[in-house]
Design a protein around this motif. Structure first.
Motif, PDB file in Angstrom:
ATOM      1  N   LYS A  88       2.907   5.734  -7.126  1.00 49.37           N
ATOM      2  CA  LYS A  88       3.440   4.778  -8.104  1.00 49.37           C
ATOM      3  C   LYS A  88       3.885   5.441  -9.404  1.00 49.37           C
ATOM      4  O   LYS A  88       4.877   5.032 -10.008  1.00 49.37           O
ATOM      5  CB  LYS A  88       2.384   3.719  -8.422  1.00 49.37           C
ATOM      6  N   PHE A  89       3.147   6.459  -9.845  1.00 45.04           N
ATOM      7  CA  PHE A  89       3.326   6.912 -11.222  1.00 45.04           C
ATOM      8  C   PHE A  89       3.915   8.312 -11.375  1.00 45.04           C
ATOM      9  O   PHE A  89       4.250   8.706 -12.491  1.00 45.04           O
ATOM     10  CB  PHE A  89       1.982   6.877 -11.964  1.00 45.04           C
ATOM     11  N   SER A  90       4.024   9.089 -10.309  1.00 45.07           N
ATOM     12  CA  SER A  90       4.494  10.460 -10.474  1.00 45.07           C
ATOM     13  C   SER A  90       5.951  10.502 -10.931  1.00 45.07           C
ATOM     14  O   SER A  90       6.798   9.757 -10.437  1.00 45.07           O
ATOM     15  CB  SER A  90       4.351  11.238  -9.169  1.00 45.07           C
ATOM     16  N   ALA A  91       6.237  11.403 -11.860  1.00 43.25           N
ATOM     17  CA  ALA A  91       7.604  11.605 -12.348  1.00 43.25           C
ATOM     18  C   ALA A  91       8.324  12.599 -11.447  1.00 43.25           C
ATOM     19  O   ALA A  91       8.758  13.673 -11.875  1.00 43.25           O
ATOM     20  CB  ALA A  91       7.579  12.113 -13.788  1.00 43.25           C
ATOM     21  N   GLY A  92       8.430  12.248 -10.154  1.00 39.82           N
ATOM     22  CA  GLY A  92       9.075  13.141  -9.194  1.00 39.82           C
ATOM     23  C   GLY A  92       8.267  13.270  -7.927  1.00 39.82           C
ATOM     24  O   GLY A  92       7.822  12.266  -7.353  1.00 39.82           O
ATOM     25  N   PRO A  93       8.042  14.508  -7.433  1.00 43.24           N
ATOM     26  CA  PRO A  93       7.299  14.694  -6.195  1.00 43.24           C
ATOM     27  C   PRO A  93       5.914  14.062  -6.291  1.00 43.24           C
ATOM     28  O   PRO A  93       5.270  14.131  -7.335  1.00 43.24           O
ATOM     29  CB  PRO A  93       7.231  16.212  -6.035  1.00 43.24           C
ATOM     30  N   CYS A  94       5.461  13.459  -5.176  1.00 39.57           N
ATOM     31  CA  CYS A  94       4.207  12.704  -5.242  1.00 39.57           C
ATOM     32  C   CYS A  94       3.256  12.977  -4.093  1.00 39.57           C
ATOM     33  O   CYS A  94       2.089  12.597  -4.161  1.00 39.57           O
ATOM     34  CB  CYS A  94       4.496  11.208  -5.313  1.00 39.57           C
ATOM     35  N   PHE A  95       3.717  13.627  -3.017  1.00 39.88           N
ATOM     36  CA  PHE A  95       2.856  13.795  -1.839  1.00 39.88           C
ATOM     37  C   PHE A  95       3.212  15.098  -1.128  1.00 39.88           C
ATOM     38  O   PHE A  95       4.379  15.356  -0.842  1.00 39.88           O
ATOM     39  CB  PHE A  95       3.042  12.615  -0.883  1.00 39.88           C
ATOM     40  N   VAL A  96       2.187  15.907  -0.859  1.00 36.63           N
ATOM     41  CA  VAL A  96       2.356  17.128  -0.062  1.00 36.63           C
ATOM     42  C   VAL A  96       1.240  17.174   0.972  1.00 36.63           C
ATOM     43  O   VAL A  96       0.065  16.965   0.642  1.00 36.63           O
ATOM     44  CB  VAL A  96       2.313  18.397  -0.935  1.00 36.63           C
ATOM     45  N   ALA A  97       1.600  17.443   2.223  1.00 31.93           N
ATOM     46  CA  ALA A  97       0.607  17.559   3.297  1.00 31.93           C
ATOM     47  C   ALA A  97       0.611  18.976   3.849  1.00 31.93           C
ATOM     48  O   ALA A  97       1.673  19.572   4.051  1.00 31.93           O
ATOM     49  CB  ALA A  97       0.898  16.561   4.417  1.00 31.93           C
ATOM     50  N   LEU A  98      -0.587  19.513   4.068  1.00 33.95           N
ATOM     51  CA  LEU A  98      -0.767  20.790   4.757  1.00 33.95           C
ATOM     52  C   LEU A  98      -1.408  20.464   6.106  1.00 33.95           C
ATOM     53  O   LEU A  98      -2.555  20.027   6.165  1.00 33.95           O
ATOM     54  CB  LEU A  98      -1.676  21.723   3.951  1.00 33.95           C
ATOM     55  N   ILE A  99      -0.670  20.682   7.185  1.00 32.31           N
ATOM     56  CA  ILE A  99      -1.115  20.254   8.508  1.00 32.31           C
ATOM     57  C   ILE A  99      -1.199  21.462   9.420  1.00 32.31           C
ATOM     58  O   ILE A  99      -0.268  22.263   9.502  1.00 32.31           O
ATOM     59  CB  ILE A  99      -0.152  19.213   9.109  1.00 32.31           C
TER      60      ILE A  99
END
Length: 408
Positions: A88-99
């Motif tokens: 909701k609040f990030s000024a740009g990138p918001c999610f990174v997954a390491l799988i």
């Protein structure tokens, strides 16, 4: 009107912080997370401050959490709340997954409806399984609608679980919890699997027993999100085929589309769920959206050397990708000179985060009095330094004190 896009753009204008939620299996990604923490995050923090006047923060909510508490219901709910805040609040990138090659451990349900729980007890007894542990940890809550059995707090069952003054008693309590958690997980897995085969429980009811935190966070943060969110999400996949060759062989030998699922070990079933997420769902999303999915494969004969090279490349790729997303999301913004409204928004978010961490504190801290004295000015005018090893509760301690002494 694209509500999600407009909402995201309005939020970005109000937010002055890039907040990225890191989704991963903590046991599998220790080296990668350490490398990113030491080599990449400081550079991105400086870049954000000097280029855009933004703060930069990665929410790695496994940091500072006792390994025995990682799969707790409260911790999982906290992680999803932090994930929501980033979306909701990030000024740009918001999610990174390491799988990688692990689906991740499943937790145990916080709440189970009465009929379902009593059915599990009856089936366990008929199968010759112990039920005393389940009966000890779950209590009937008549205030729930419908009535349900609720998981008891650790401090209620094991009073020494959070006892910092008696290390030996605390270790014994942790050992009991570890054994009980393992037994409850195995009991649920055995009974619910049989009920699924017989059709006495619906698949949607069974999900809470078999879903790992990794899948829950991927579902919440990526799979169920609109394209306007996906353009700010990245998944880094690292395949090491030789580690799970035996599981793939078991899955390949299944007969028919369904196969003898009940005859497969739980590890193979979990790996099948990982393969579906990692190798089917995420690549499909990437083809129809701006979701970024990068895949690396490490071969068995050179896995050690290749792993180090992969981590170095991951750090470079992470920095490059995040910078591009930050620039594209903030290309029409200027570094603010004075933004009182933005500061207020940031303050409110910090207060919310503080309250969330403080909610994890279940015991008294002897250090609180020292911190209180420092805050009210009875200590010399020198910095206050809180020291301690990993998972000793530094963040939770400071959050608890900040909440209690906020208005002194």
């Amino acid at each position: 009107m694209d509500y999600h896009r407009d909402h995201k753009e309005n939020t970005v204008r109000a937010s002055r912080c890039v907040q990225i939620f890191l989704c991963c299996n903590p046991e599998e990604t220790k080296v990668e997370r350490k490398a990113l923490r030491e080599k990449v995050y400081p550079r991105l923090r400086e870049y954000c401050r000097y280029k855009h006047g933004l703060e930069f923060q990665v929410i790695d909510a496994y940091m500072g959490v006792d390994p025995d508490d990682v799969h707790d219901c409260d911790v999982r709910k906290l992680r999803l709340k932090l994930l929501d805040d980033c979306l909701k609040f990030s000024a740009g990138p918001c999610f990174v997954a390491l799988i990688g090659e692990q689906y991740g451990s499943t937790g145990i349900p916080e709440e189970i409806e009465v009929n379902e729980f009593e059915m599990i007890l009856c089936r366990s007894q008929s199968e010759g399984l112990r039920t005393i542990v389940l009966e000890n940890w779950y209590h009937r809550d008549e205030n729930s609608v419908p009535a349900a059995y609720r998981l008891r707090a650790k401090a209620d069952v094991l009073p020494d679980y959070y006892n910092k003054s008696n290390g030996r008693a605390r270790e014994e309590a942790h050992a009991v919890w570890h054994d009980d958690f393992t037994e409850m997980t195995m009991t649920f897995s055995t009974i619910i699997t049989e009920c699924l085969k017989e059709g006495t429980i619906k698949p949607e009811q069974a999900q809470k027993y078999f879903t790992s935190a990794l899948e829950a966070e991927l579902q919440h943060g990526v799979i169920n999100q609109p394209p306007s969110i996906l353009r700010n999400c990245i998944c880094y996949v690292c395949k090491i085929p030789h580690l799970t060759h035996h599981l793939k062989k078991l899955l390949a030998n299944q007969k028919g589309p369904q196969g003898p699922a009940g005859q497969l070990p739980q590890e193979a079933l979990a790996h099948a769920k990982l393969l579906r997420l990692r190798d089917e769902i995420l690549p499909s999303l990437a083809t129809v959206s701006d979701l970024r999915v990068y895949t690396s494969t490490l071969l068995g004969n050179h896995a050690g050397k290749m792993k180090q090279e992969y981590i170095e490349e991951l750090c470079q790729q992470f920095y490059t990708d995040i910078v591009k997303l930050i620039d594209s999301s903030n290309k029409n913004t200027q570094k603010p000179v004075d933004n009182f409204e933005g500061v207020e928004v940031e303050n409110m978010k910090h207060v919310t985060l503080c309250n969330l961490y403080a909610s994890l504190s279940d015991f008294e801290w002897k250090e609180r009095d020292q911190i209180k004295e420092y805050i009210v000015g009875k200590q010399p005018n020198t910095p206050l330094i809180v020291m301690g090893g990993p998972c000793t509760g530094k963040t939770v301690l400071l959050a608890t004190c900040a909440k209690q002494y906020r208005y002194l």
